[in-house]
Motif scaffolding. Sequence first.
Motif, PDB file in Angstrom:
ATOM      1  N   LEU A 184      33.498  44.930  21.811  1.00  0.00           N
ATOM      2  CA  LEU A 184      34.117  43.613  21.967  1.00  0.00           C
ATOM      3  C   LEU A 184      35.346  43.506  21.064  1.00  0.00           C
ATOM      4  N   THR A 185      35.168  43.939  19.819  1.00  0.00           N
ATOM      5  CA  THR A 185      36.279  43.872  18.864  1.00  0.00           C
ATOM      6  C   THR A 185      37.439  44.760  19.303  1.00  0.00           C
ATOM      7  N   PHE A 186      37.105  45.969  19.785  1.00  0.00           N
ATOM      8  CA  PHE A 186      38.156  46.899  20.212  1.00  0.00           C
ATOM      9  C   PHE A 186      38.968  46.329  21.380  1.00  0.00           C
ATOM     10  N   ILE A 187      38.281  45.844  22.410  1.00  0.00           N
ATOM     11  CA  ILE A 187      39.012  45.365  23.596  1.00  0.00           C
ATOM     12  C   ILE A 187      39.792  44.087  23.254  1.00  0.00           C
ATOM     13  N   PHE A 188      39.203  43.245  22.392  1.00  0.00           N
ATOM     14  CA  PHE A 188      39.923  42.035  21.973  1.00  0.00           C
ATOM     15  C   PHE A 188      41.161  42.419  21.164  1.00  0.00           C
ATOM     16  N   CYS A 189      40.992  43.434  20.304  1.00  0.00           N
ATOM     17  CA  CYS A 189      42.126  43.927  19.509  1.00  0.00           C
ATOM     18  C   CYS A 189      43.181  44.557  20.423  1.00  0.00           C
ATOM     19  N   LEU A 190      42.731  45.268  21.456  1.00  0.00           N
ATOM     20  CA  LEU A 190      43.650  45.881  22.418  1.00  0.00           C
ATOM     21  C   LEU A 190      44.450  44.825  23.171  1.00  0.00           C
ATOM     22  N   SER A 191      43.763  43.759  23.612  1.00  0.00           N
ATOM     23  CA  SER A 191      44.468  42.695  24.334  1.00  0.00           C
ATOM     24  C   SER A 191      45.457  41.983  23.411  1.00  0.00           C
ATOM     25  N   GLY A 192      45.071  41.849  22.116  1.00  0.00           N
ATOM     26  CA  GLY A 192      45.988  41.237  21.154  1.00  0.00           C
ATOM     27  C   GLY A 192      47.221  42.098  20.930  1.00  0.00           C
TER      28      GLY A 192
ATOM     29  N   VAL B 188      32.077  41.826  28.064  1.00  0.00           N
ATOM     30  CA  VAL B 188      33.267  42.107  27.256  1.00  0.00           C
ATOM     31  C   VAL B 188      34.382  42.679  28.129  1.00  0.00           C
ATOM     32  N   ILE B 189      34.030  43.655  28.967  1.00  0.00           N
ATOM     33  CA  ILE B 189      35.031  44.296  29.830  1.00  0.00           C
ATOM     34  C   ILE B 189      35.624  43.290  30.808  1.00  0.00           C
ATOM     35  N   GLY B 190      34.771  42.454  31.412  1.00  0.00           N
ATOM     36  CA  GLY B 190      35.257  41.459  32.376  1.00  0.00           C
ATOM     37  C   GLY B 190      36.154  40.429  31.726  1.00  0.00           C
ATOM     38  N   HIS B 191      35.742  39.973  30.536  1.00  0.00           N
ATOM     39  CA  HIS B 191      36.511  38.929  29.861  1.00  0.00           C
ATOM     40  C   HIS B 191      37.841  39.454  29.343  1.00  0.00           C
ATOM     41  N   GLU B 192      37.789  40.529  28.547  1.00  0.00           N
ATOM     42  CA  GLU B 192      39.013  41.051  27.951  1.00  0.00           C
ATOM     43  C   GLU B 192      39.896  41.742  28.992  1.00  0.00           C
ATOM     44  N   GLY B 193      39.261  42.321  30.005  1.00  0.00           N
ATOM     45  CA  GLY B 193      40.044  42.921  31.088  1.00  0.00           C
ATOM     46  C   GLY B 193      40.885  41.887  31.812  1.00  0.00           C
ATOM     47  N   SER B 194      40.319  40.706  32.019  1.00  0.00           N
ATOM     48  CA  SER B 194      41.087  39.641  32.679  1.00  0.00           C
ATOM     49  C   SER B 194      42.259  39.195  31.804  1.00  0.00           C
ATOM     50  N   THR B 195      42.063  39.206  30.481  1.00  0.00           N
ATOM     51  CA  THR B 195      43.158  38.848  29.562  1.00  0.00           C
ATOM     52  C   THR B 195      44.298  39.851  29.666  1.00  0.00           C
ATOM     53  N   ILE B 196      43.947  41.127  29.685  1.00  0.00           N
ATOM     54  CA  ILE B 196      44.975  42.167  29.804  1.00  0.00           C
ATOM     55  C   ILE B 196      45.721  42.053  31.123  1.00  0.00           C
ATOM     56  N   LEU B 197      44.999  41.753  32.197  1.00  0.00           N
ATOM     57  CA  LEU B 197      45.631  41.658  33.522  1.00  0.00           C
ATOM     58  C   LEU B 197      46.622  40.501  33.601  1.00  0.00           C
ATOM     59  N   VAL B 198      46.294  39.340  33.015  1.00  0.00           N
ATOM     60  CA  VAL B 198      47.226  38.208  33.098  1.00  0.00           C
ATOM     61  C   VAL B 198      48.479  38.468  32.253  1.00  0.00           C
TER      62      VAL B 198
END
Length: 637
Positions: A86-94, A596-606
Amino acid sequence: MSQEKKAMLATILCLLLMILGFILEKTNNPYAFISYLLAIFFGGYKQTKEGLLDTIQNKHLNVDLLMALAAIGACIIGHWFEGAMLTFIFCLSGALEEYATNKSKKEISSLMNLQPKTALLVNQSGKAIETAVSELQIGDTVLVPKGASIPIDGILISTASSIDESAITGESIPVEKGQNDELFGGTLNLGEALTMTVTKTSDDSLFSKIIRLVDEAQNTPSKTASFIEKIENIYVKIVLLAVPLMIFIPYLFLGWTWAESFYRGMVLLVVASPCALVASATPATLAAISNGARNGVLFKGGIYLENLAALKAISFDKTGTLTQGMPIVTDAVFLAESDEAVNMLVTMERQSTHPLAQALMNRFEDQYTMIYEQLDVKNIIGFGMAADKDGDHWQIGKGVFNENTVFDKQILARTNSLHEEGKTVIYLYKNEEVIAYFGLLDVPKPEAKQVLHFFKKEGIHTTMMTGDHKKTALAVAKELEIDEIYANCLPEEKTALILKQKETYGINAMVGDGINDAPALANAAIGVAMGGGTAIAMDVADMVLMQNDLKKLQMSYLLSKKLKRIVTQNICFSVAVILLLILSNFFQFISLPFGVIGHEGSTILVILNGLRLLQTISLDKSEQPPKFQQQKLSLSK
């Protein structure tokens, strides 16, 4: 180290520690949790710190805090890998959002890099001394070598040169400059070395204004971004309230185990976080503003760019906005031998700076065979010019010099026809007999008709407001097929019309370039200034077209429509994903990793979807306005 590089380094470090922890866990190493813990610390430190500071200082709850709580909760129930992921993908989207923001702002950075820091000041002895641009004073003489950037705004005092003004106008074709032409700091001298006189201080130069405008615009959010920011605090509170309910209600009333209830609460904390929703508007708006700056259009705030998509009515000043701003000779009729007439015409008019004289000079500068240097040309105020040559008396002007002058009926009919077409008629007399006459008109810009046709096709009401007389206004309006015309307008009358139009249509725009347009520009929902206009018009307008090219206005409208479309896509997509993940969690269809993948993945896509606004907006060059058809014009005043 830049913030973008720090964010990317933290993301990579988090990933490596997460992988190390996964390997240690699979080998049953009891210290695997330490690696996961370090991954969570390095990956989530920045966002958690920002979330806590925002909460403490501004009393504002945000998604960063939700993500930190979700990672801690996952660790509490023993899901160390999920917490680290969760932290990694959130950090990646940031990190991706940081990249998107920096990429959007690179236009202003590149502009600032183009702005010279030093200049070659020519002292009284004629020696060029390197001096800081900030120390240059109005009236100083500056030397600009071939291939060097012009350091500051000024006037060219040496011979002609070719200047690359793409940094300001977005136009790649160099501009030819002659003596006394205006030069702008930050542009490039492609010709031989030139000298110039400084006319503005470094803080007041056009280049400095552009940098300030772009910087201010990128720090002024759109209405959608502001609204999302306002609801973020409320939304986070709702999520924090919903999580305990998600934990205790199933545990107490649905027979779930404590572990399952707490696990579902942590999943809800992740999937209900509005990260994608928060990122729906701001990166896209920054990208669109940067796109405009790169193409010579400056927006003074995201709100004006966003409002442009909702445009319902647009008004144009005539002179310099819809038209060239200078008259040209549209009709030239010689009733006698033309060589002598052209020679006398050029000889007399070359001594005048009147715009009509300049138009005649431009028309016949390649047709004369002789200039009569010794000719005594007299200026007759209110009429024109006169001169005597070889016993003949020559006169040129708009009116009749002598009450006894009689016009031939055919000449009178033809010149009256020219007057009806809104043209200014100039007569050339020889011994009080008309031997030539000319029709002059400030003609529309080449792109004006296409742009007006485009706005009309979009259902936007078009209006022309001008201080010129009715006949000239009608001549231009017929050519451009404008819906409504107001002639003989004073500045206060333009303002009143704009306010009435705003009341009728809502979002309206005013396009102008002069001091007399400034009040109307300030009162329109969107004021658009032409870059070649006055400083006052540029100061009060909400957006500036650095080139006097109306196609840039069409491009801006399409950019605004694309921004609206992309932001709408992002909002609908992010809300749909949040709802789907929440329902999937309630029915126990989804695990924390997939949440985590669904949530942060959607952030990256937008965020990636918003970056599409950096692409150049192309105009359909094949689209041409229909041929002129007679239409009823509403003419006021």
